[in-house]
Structures are given as structure tokens and as C-alpha cells.
Design a protein around this motif. Structure first.
Motif, PDB file in Angstrom:
ATOM      1  N   LEU A 230      95.623  45.298 106.160  1.00 59.93           N
ATOM      2  CA  LEU A 230      94.395  44.669 105.717  1.00 59.93           C
ATOM      3  C   LEU A 230      94.589  43.933 104.390  1.00 59.93           C
ATOM      4  CD1 LEU A 230      91.526  44.268 106.525  1.00 59.93           C
ATOM      5  CD2 LEU A 230      90.906  46.265 105.184  1.00 59.93           C
ATOM      6  N   PHE A 231      95.203  44.621 103.432  1.00 55.70           N
ATOM      7  CA  PHE A 231      95.338  43.992 102.128  1.00 55.70           C
ATOM      8  C   PHE A 231      96.783  43.639 101.820  1.00 55.70           C
ATOM      9  CE2 PHE A 231      91.222  46.043 101.698  1.00 55.70           C
ATOM     10  CZ  PHE A 231      90.495  44.973 101.237  1.00 55.70           C
ATOM     11  N   GLU A 233      98.623  41.233 102.862  1.00 60.06           N
ATOM     12  CA  GLU A 233      98.854  39.829 102.548  1.00 60.06           C
ATOM     13  C   GLU A 233      98.373  39.489 101.148  1.00 60.06           C
ATOM     14  OE1 GLU A 233      98.288  36.345 105.550  1.00 60.06           O
ATOM     15  OE2 GLU A 233      97.656  38.230 106.451  1.00 60.06           O
ATOM     16  N   ILE A 234      97.272  40.151 100.756  1.00 60.95           N
ATOM     17  CA  ILE A 234      96.746  39.890  99.422  1.00 60.95           C
ATOM     18  C   ILE A 234      97.701  40.456  98.381  1.00 60.95           C
ATOM     19  CG2 ILE A 234      94.869  40.439  97.851  1.00 60.95           C
ATOM     20  CD1 ILE A 234      93.031  40.352 100.274  1.00 60.95           C
ATOM     21  N   LEU A 237     100.470  38.234  97.534  1.00 61.54           N
ATOM     22  CA  LEU A 237     100.219  36.996  96.804  1.00 61.54           C
ATOM     23  C   LEU A 237     100.500  37.205  95.327  1.00 61.54           C
ATOM     24  CD1 LEU A 237      96.940  35.873  98.546  1.00 61.54           C
ATOM     25  CD2 LEU A 237      99.196  34.908  98.861  1.00 61.54           C
ATOM     26  N   TRP A 239     101.357  35.161  92.881  1.00 61.11           N
ATOM     27  CA  TRP A 239     100.743  34.243  91.915  1.00 61.11           C
ATOM     28  C   TRP A 239      99.289  34.617  91.650  1.00 61.11           C
ATOM     29  CZ3 TRP A 239      96.533  31.825  93.952  1.00 61.11           C
ATOM     30  CH2 TRP A 239      96.460  31.778  95.336  1.00 61.11           C
ATOM     31  N   LEU A 240      98.611  35.115  92.725  1.00 68.04           N
ATOM     32  CA  LEU A 240      97.215  35.509  92.555  1.00 68.04           C
ATOM     33  C   LEU A 240      97.113  36.668  91.572  1.00 68.04           C
ATOM     34  CD1 LEU A 240      94.430  34.737  93.733  1.00 68.04           C
ATOM     35  CD2 LEU A 240      94.678  36.648  95.269  1.00 68.04           C
ATOM     36  N   ILE A 243      97.584  35.493  88.052  1.00 65.50           N
ATOM     37  CA  ILE A 243      96.359  34.903  87.486  1.00 65.50           C
ATOM     38  C   ILE A 243      95.365  35.987  87.095  1.00 65.50           C
ATOM     39  CG2 ILE A 243      94.367  33.440  88.013  1.00 65.50           C
ATOM     40  CD1 ILE A 243      96.184  31.754  89.775  1.00 65.50           C
ATOM     41  N   VAL A 244      95.232  36.993  87.966  1.00 61.90           N
ATOM     42  CA  VAL A 244      94.293  38.081  87.687  1.00 61.90           C
ATOM     43  C   VAL A 244      94.673  38.787  86.387  1.00 61.90           C
ATOM     44  CG1 VAL A 244      93.526  40.351  88.464  1.00 61.90           C
ATOM     45  CG2 VAL A 244      93.615  38.454  90.086  1.00 61.90           C
ATOM     46  N   ILE A 247      93.817  36.597  83.461  1.00 63.29           N
ATOM     47  CA  ILE A 247      92.379  36.598  83.175  1.00 63.29           C
ATOM     48  C   ILE A 247      91.996  37.853  82.403  1.00 63.29           C
ATOM     49  CG2 ILE A 247      90.110  36.814  84.246  1.00 63.29           C
ATOM     50  CD1 ILE A 247      91.161  35.035  86.525  1.00 63.29           C
ATOM     51  N   VAL A 248      92.479  38.993  82.888  1.00 58.61           N
ATOM     52  CA  VAL A 248      92.137  40.257  82.241  1.00 58.61           C
ATOM     53  C   VAL A 248      92.616  40.251  80.792  1.00 58.61           C
ATOM     54  CG1 VAL A 248      92.544  42.741  82.236  1.00 58.61           C
ATOM     55  CG2 VAL A 248      92.132  41.561  84.402  1.00 58.61           C
ATOM     56  N   PHE A 251      90.489  37.912  78.506  1.00 59.25           N
ATOM     57  CA  PHE A 251      89.157  38.407  78.165  1.00 59.25           C
ATOM     58  C   PHE A 251      89.210  39.633  77.274  1.00 59.25           C
ATOM     59  CE2 PHE A 251      87.701  35.671  81.599  1.00 59.25           C
ATOM     60  CZ  PHE A 251      86.608  35.113  80.978  1.00 59.25           C
TER      61      PHE A 251
ATOM     62  N   ILE B  53      85.410  39.078  83.648  1.00 62.02           N
ATOM     63  CA  ILE B  53      86.698  39.186  84.351  1.00 62.02           C
ATOM     64  C   ILE B  53      86.482  39.098  85.861  1.00 62.02           C
ATOM     65  CG2 ILE B  53      88.574  40.767  84.911  1.00 62.02           C
ATOM     66  CD1 ILE B  53      88.443  41.754  82.013  1.00 62.02           C
ATOM     67  N   ILE B  57      87.882  36.221  88.442  1.00 60.36           N
ATOM     68  CA  ILE B  57      88.724  36.535  89.599  1.00 60.36           C
ATOM     69  C   ILE B  57      88.080  35.999  90.876  1.00 60.36           C
ATOM     70  CG2 ILE B  57      89.702  38.399  90.989  1.00 60.36           C
ATOM     71  CD1 ILE B  57      89.930  40.022  88.388  1.00 60.36           C
ATOM     72  N   LYS B  79      90.485  37.776 104.437  1.00 60.52           N
ATOM     73  CA  LYS B  79      90.786  38.864 103.503  1.00 60.52           C
ATOM     74  C   LYS B  79      90.399  38.494 102.072  1.00 60.52           C
ATOM     75  CE  LYS B  79      94.395  40.684 106.399  1.00 60.52           C
ATOM     76  NZ  LYS B  79      95.782  40.444 106.791  1.00 60.52           N
TER      77      LYS B  79
END
Lengths: 261, 180
Positions: A230-231, A233-234, A237, A239-240, A243-244, A247-248, A251, B53, B57, B79
Motif C-alpha cells: 500500500l505505501f 511505492e510512497i 519516493l 525525493w518526496l 522534500i518532507v 519542510i519540517v 518550519f 508543515i 506536505i 496512494k
């Protein structure tokens, strides 16, 4: 207090009520028990017998392997076309089961019924040629998509029946090693492990409904050998995730700089 | 293309989505009138940071999901969108927590920056208030497998949601120096 109590109580109630509501079909054929070290702890792990592959010919004349249907639930029995006693009833019941899984459920909402493969192996393969099987299958209205009637070398079919499926196990009536005349339906799960023997004649008129139930349960069974996709593939990722994290970090830095001023 | 995962029932969906959106809207409006004076031992504005945040995202996920679907990676698209929806729920919880605990903050800037801030803030609030049923309906059209209708609706939902997701952190960056 209440915010913790309500979910906790609901969870416990639901858990106690549901834990014994579903009985999964047990596994039958134990190969060995090995001791493995997992996370620094010694654990006994049962190795269940995985049915080996077999190559036979189906009613359409195609050469097929049992492992062509890997990942599917398999219902398997033995028969021969010239049999006048129990085989017609067995085939009839098998076809009925195939049809009930075809028709089941709403069109939009249905589970994939092709996940079940039905197999009948001839125990008289010399006489049961492809054309004989085809005639027999057509007479019973067998849909060849997920119901194979198989013929092939006699000794490999017999070896398969006794060594892989152990059709004689836990059987009250003795089964002749020269002629596997049994009314049993054997259930295999997605990993080719034997999960049940059922009376295909349905003499007590519960065994086939039990079989149908068990097929449903095996369909839903969690495959522990496979990671959840389910996750996956995520998670892949990268690069994703980069980025996350960025961002964290941004901030958090902004937050602390503001608070310190 | 993916298969439908739920059964089409527009009437029920309309009712459920309508009721759910209204309840969330009402809850946010009502709860913003209250302020809890708790001393929790940590800075309550940390929830505002978490909100920013999560929103950032979601904005990234929305872009990724759009790219995925344009490249016909439907499974990945689904997903990513599911993740965005789950994050939105977390956002809602964190948002309510922040407003309950911290109350309102006055923007201390003057002049042009104040006008810009208020412009962004009001469009953000207005769109955030109406976006929920759009999102749920778009998701519903996807779950029922009506992909033509899903695409059509998503042409409106995506920009709106993206605007809300981006302006959220922008508002945070502008207001956060004035948190007490």
C-alpha cells in the motif's frame, strides 16, 4: 480522561468479541520445526509443506503447471471419466462451487473470483485423453478459465496425490495406492500449502459450505511473506521524503527563531 | 485504469458528504469561539507549526499526485491522494487544538504587508471553508470508478486545494512573529 477511556474501552470490547469469531483453516502438513533466532530471541518456527509443482495437460490440450496459478487459492480433487459411482457427483459439486464463486456479489463491489482455481486430476489418465476430458467437461458445463481437468503421466499424478497432497492423511476409509478413489476436495492456499480436506460428496451437507467459507477466509488472509504494497511505492519516493524533511526542518527553524525573539 | 472500490450511490454520498462537511464546518466555527486556558508545559503554538508543515506536505503531495496521474501512474496517484487525505484529517485535529489552546492572534504588521496578509488570509479562510465537500466529492468519483467525472471535478478541486495548502504556511510565516 474520557478521551482516552472511550477509545480504549471500544478497542477492548471489539477485540474480545472478534478474536474468536473467525476460525482460520488450519495448516495440515508439517515438514519440520526449525529454531531460528529472531531479534536476539530463540523461536520455534514450523515449516509447512509447500506443494511442489506438477506439469500436466488440461482439457483444452494445453500444457499447464500447478505453479501457473501461484497466488491463487486452489480446490483440487481426483476423478476419472468412466467412473459411474461418486465422480459425477464430485464434478457436479465442483462445478456448482465454481458457478457460485462466479455469480457471487455485486458486479461493482465484487471480489476477484478468478482468484480461485478448480482442478480435477484424472486417476485414469491413460484412458482419459484430452478429447475425453473435453467431452466430460462440456457435459458438466465446466468453464475452462479457472477449472482445469488434467491428465498426464499416471505415476506423477499418483506421486503428487500421495507425497504432495497426502490425500490419505487423516482419512477414515483407506485409499488404495493403486487407485486414488477418494471423495476428498483438497484446499490449497496462495502459497501452495494444504489448508483442508473436505468431503466432496457433501454427505453431511456441511463440508462444502465449510469449504466455501474457508475459501473466502483464505481470500482475505494476510500474506505474511509479502510486504504490504500500500505505501511501498510512497516509501520508495526518496525525493518526496527529502522534500518532507526539508519542510519540517525549515518550519522548525522558523518556529524557534520566532520564539526566541 | 483502476477498478472501482466502492459502489455508486450518489444520493447517499451527497447526504454523507453534506452532513460531514457541515459538521466539520460547524465544529470549527463553534470551537473557535472557545479558548481553553490550560498550561500544558509546552508552547501551544507548536500546533501552528505542525499545521504549516502538514499543509506544505499536502501541497507537495498534490503536485506529485498530479504529475503521477498525468504519467498514467494511477496506482501511485491514488496512494498519494490517500496520504494527502489522511494528512488533512491530522491537520484538522491540529488546527482545532491550536485554536482552542491559543485563541486568536492580531497581525502586527502595517501598510502594504497588512493588506497582503489580510487578502491572503481571507481568501484562504473562505476557500478552506468550502473546499471540503469538493475534495470529498472528487474522491468519491474516483472511488466509484467514474474517472471522467473525477477528472472534470478535479480540474476545480485541485487548484482550490493547492491554493489553500500553499497559503496556509504563507499565513503562518507572516503571523508567527506576532504569536505571544
Amino acid at each position: 480522561m474520557i478521551a482516552i477511556l472511550i477509545p480504549a474501552v471500544s478497542y477492548i470490547l471489539l477485540k474480545t468479541a472478534s478474536d474468536h469469531a473467525v476460525v482460520m483453516p488450519r495448516k495440515y502438513l508439517l515438514d519440520s520445526v526449525v529454531t531460528v533466532v529472531k531479534n536476539g530471541k530463540q523461536e520455534d518456527d514450523s515449516i509447512w509443506h509447500v506443494t511442489k509443482n506438477i506439469r500436466l495437460i488440461n482439457q483444452l490440450g494445453d500444457t499447464v503447471h500447478l505453479y501457473d496459478r501461484q497466488g491463487k487459492i486452489i480446490v483440487l480433487n481426483f476423478f476419472f471419466t468412466s467412473c459411474r459411482s461418486i465422480c459425477p457427483m464430485l464434478t457436479h459439486n465442483m462445478v456448482k462451487m465454481q458457478q457460485s464463486f462466479m455469480n457471487g456479489g455485486e458486479v461493482r463491489n465484487k471480489i476477484d473470483t478468478s482468484i480461485v482455481q478448480f482442478i480435477s486430476m484424472s486417476i485414469d489418465p491413460e484412458r482419459d485423453s484430452v478429447s475425453v476430458l473435453k467431452n466430460y467437461a462440456d457435459r458438466f458445463g465446466v468453464n475452462p478459465d479457472n477449472y482445469w481437468m488434467l491428465t498426464g503421466k499416471k505415476d506423477s499424478i499418483y506421486r503428487f496425490a500421495f507425497e504432495e497432497l497426502k490425500v490419505d492423511q487423516f482419512s477414515v476409509e483407506p485409499i488404495s495406492p493403486d487407485f486414488i478413489h477418494t471423495s476428498r476436495f483438497v484446499l490449497l492456499d496462495r502459497n501452495m500449502v494444504v489448508r483442508g480436506y473436505y468431503d466432496g460428496l457433501d454427505k453431511d451437507s456441511t463440508s462444502l459450505s465449510q469449504l466455501a467459507r474457508d475459501i473466502g477466509l483464505l481470500m482475505l488472509e494476510k500474506d505474511k511473506t509479502k510486504k504490504s504494497e500500500l505505501f511501498l511505492e510512497i516509501i520508495d519516493l526518496k525525493w518526496l521524503w527529502a522534500i518532507v524533511v526539508l519542510i519540517v526542518v525549515v518550519f522548525v527553524v522558523v518556529f524557534y527563531r520566532n520564539r526566541n525573539n | 485504469m483502476l477498478e472501482a472500490s466502492i459502489q455508486k450511490n450518489d444520493k447517499q454520498a451527497r447526504i454523507l458528504i453534506g452532513v460531514f462537511s457541515f459538521v466539520v464546518f460547524a465544529a470549527v466555527v463553534l470551537l473557535s469561539k472557545f479558548k481553553l486556558s490550560l498550561h500544558l508545559g509546552f508552547d501551544v503554538h507548536i500546533f501552528a507549526m505542525i499545521n504549516a508543515i502538514i499543509n506544505s506536505i499536502i501541497a507537495v503531495l498534490l503536485i506529485a499526485a498530479l504529475v503521477a496521474v498525468k504519467n498514467k501512474k494511477y496506482d501511485l496517484h491514488r496512494k498519494l491522494m490517500f496520504t494527502a487525505l489522511v494528512l488533512s484529517i491530522l491537520f484538522l485535529v491540529s488546527y482545532i487544538a491550536h485554536h482552542l489552546l491559543a485563541g486568536e492572534t492580531k497581525f502586527g504588521g502595517e501598510g502594504v504587508i497588512r493588506i497582503v496578509y489580510l487578502l491572503i488570509l481571507f481568501t484562504h479562510i473562505f476557500l478552506a471553508a468550502i473546499i471540503l465537500p469538493f475534495i470529498l466529492f472528487t474522491a468519491y468519483r474516483a472511488l466509484t470508478g467514474e474517472f471522467a467525472a473525477h477528472t472534470k471535478l478535479a480540474r476545480y478541486t485541485w487548484p482550490l486545494w493547492f491554493y489553500v495548502a500553499v497559503t496556509g504556511p504563507v499565513v503562518y510565516l507572516l503571523i508567527s512573529p506576532y504569536y505571544i
